[in-house]
Scaffold this motif. Structure first.
Motif, short mmCIF file in Angstrom:
data_model
loop_
_atom_site.label_atom_id
_atom_site.label_comp_id
_atom_site.label_asym_id
_atom_site.label_seq_id
_atom_site.Cartn_x
_atom_site.Cartn_y
_atom_site.Cartn_z
N PHE A 68 -4.61 -7.92 4.60
CA PHE A 68 -3.85 -6.77 5.10
C PHE A 68 -4.80 -5.79 5.81
N THR A 69 -4.26 -5.11 6.82
CA THR A 69 -5.03 -4.10 7.53
C THR A 69 -4.18 -2.85 7.72
N ILE A 70 -4.70 -1.73 7.28
CA ILE A 70 -4.01 -0.44 7.49
C ILE A 70 -4.64 0.25 8.69
N SER A 71 -3.80 0.89 9.48
CA SER A 71 -4.28 1.64 10.64
C SER A 71 -3.33 2.80 10.88
N ARG A 72 -3.74 3.71 11.73
CA ARG A 72 -2.88 4.86 12.04
C ARG A 72 -3.06 5.27 13.49
N ASP A 73 -2.01 5.84 14.04
CA ASP A 73 -2.03 6.39 15.38
C ASP A 73 -1.57 7.84 15.25
N ASN A 74 -2.51 8.76 15.24
CA ASN A 74 -2.16 10.16 15.02
C ASN A 74 -1.38 10.74 16.19
N ALA A 75 -1.55 10.20 17.36
CA ALA A 75 -0.77 10.69 18.51
C ALA A 75 0.71 10.32 18.37
N PHE A 80 0.41 2.06 10.09
CA PHE A 80 0.82 0.66 10.13
C PHE A 80 0.18 -0.11 8.97
N LEU A 81 0.83 -1.19 8.61
CA LEU A 81 0.25 -2.15 7.68
C LEU A 81 0.48 -3.54 8.25
N GLN A 82 -0.57 -4.12 8.76
CA GLN A 82 -0.52 -5.50 9.26
C GLN A 82 -0.76 -6.43 8.09
N MET A 83 0.18 -7.31 7.82
CA MET A 83 0.10 -8.21 6.67
C MET A 83 0.05 -9.65 7.17
N ASN A 84 -1.05 -10.31 6.92
CA ASN A 84 -1.24 -11.71 7.32
C ASN A 84 -1.37 -12.59 6.09
N SER A 85 -1.20 -13.88 6.30
CA SER A 85 -1.35 -14.86 5.21
C SER A 85 -0.54 -14.44 3.99
N LEU A 86 0.69 -14.11 4.23
CA LEU A 86 1.53 -13.60 3.15
C LEU A 86 1.79 -14.65 2.10
N LYS A 87 1.90 -14.18 0.86
CA LYS A 87 2.14 -15.05 -0.28
C LYS A 87 3.43 -14.62 -0.97
N PRO A 88 4.06 -15.51 -1.71
CA PRO A 88 5.28 -15.12 -2.44
C PRO A 88 5.05 -13.92 -3.36
N GLU A 89 3.86 -13.79 -3.90
CA GLU A 89 3.58 -12.66 -4.80
C GLU A 89 3.44 -11.33 -4.05
N ASP A 90 3.48 -11.36 -2.73
CA ASP A 90 3.51 -10.11 -1.95
C ASP A 90 4.93 -9.55 -1.83
N THR A 91 5.91 -10.30 -2.31
CA THR A 91 7.28 -9.85 -2.26
C THR A 91 7.45 -8.56 -3.05
N ALA A 92 7.99 -7.53 -2.39
CA ALA A 92 8.12 -6.22 -3.03
C ALA A 92 8.78 -5.26 -2.04
N VAL A 93 9.17 -4.12 -2.55
CA VAL A 93 9.51 -2.99 -1.68
C VAL A 93 8.21 -2.25 -1.38
N TYR A 94 7.96 -2.05 -0.11
CA TYR A 94 6.74 -1.39 0.33
C TYR A 94 7.05 0.06 0.70
N TYR A 95 6.25 0.96 0.15
CA TYR A 95 6.44 2.39 0.35
C TYR A 95 5.25 3.00 1.08
N CYS A 96 5.56 3.89 1.97
CA CYS A 96 4.55 4.69 2.65
C CYS A 96 4.40 6.01 1.91
N ALA A 97 3.18 6.53 1.86
CA ALA A 97 2.93 7.79 1.17
C ALA A 97 1.95 8.64 1.96
N ALA A 98 2.08 9.94 1.80
CA ALA A 98 1.17 10.88 2.46
C ALA A 98 0.68 11.89 1.44
#
Length: 125
Positions: A68-75, A80-98
């Motif tokens: 996984f790779t996290i990145s941001r565009d402040n403009a 973002f969260l780029q998720m590669n090579s996903l596995k069944p155990e990655d199944t979930a509700v994904y939440y953003c936080a600040a």
């Protein structure tokens, strides 16, 4: 007040990729460290990734490091969260936080200043 709206979740086969986005309202986006968390059914919410105010530092849970790779565009007030090579155990509700207290705080705490409502990621085997 900051409002966070996640998008990009869906159903993907194991080994596939997804890119999550989190759009933030407000003019002070770059005052907040941002993070992604996830919560699988029947489990507690867990840290996934965090990024510093200007994107210079990133942090990952061991379970996603290298995939996984996290990145941001402040403009664009977006993280973002780029998720590669996903596995069944990655199944979930994904939440953003600040949170203004920094990525280190985000990494080791769950009482974030602001949360999104989440987006569901399902990885089939």
């Amino acid at each position: 007040q900051v409002q966070l709206v996640e998008s990009g979740g869906g159903l993907v086969q194991a080994g596939g990729s997804l890119r999550l986005s989190c759009a933030a309202s407000g003019r002070t986006f770059n005052s907040y460290a941002m993070g992604w968390f996830r919560q699988a059914q029947g489990k507690e919410r867990e840290f996934v990734a965090a990024i510093s105010w200007r994107g210079g530092s990133t942090y990952y849970a061991d379970s996603v490091k290298g995939r996984f790779t996290i990145s941001r565009d402040n403009a664009q007030n977006t993280v973002f969260l780029q998720m590669n090579s996903l596995k069944p155990e990655d199944t979930a509700v994904y939440y953003c936080a600040a949170d203004p207290r920094g990525p280190g705080f985000v990494q080791y705490n769950t009482d974030m200043a602001y949360w999104g409502k989440g987006t569901l990621v399902t990885v089939s085997s």
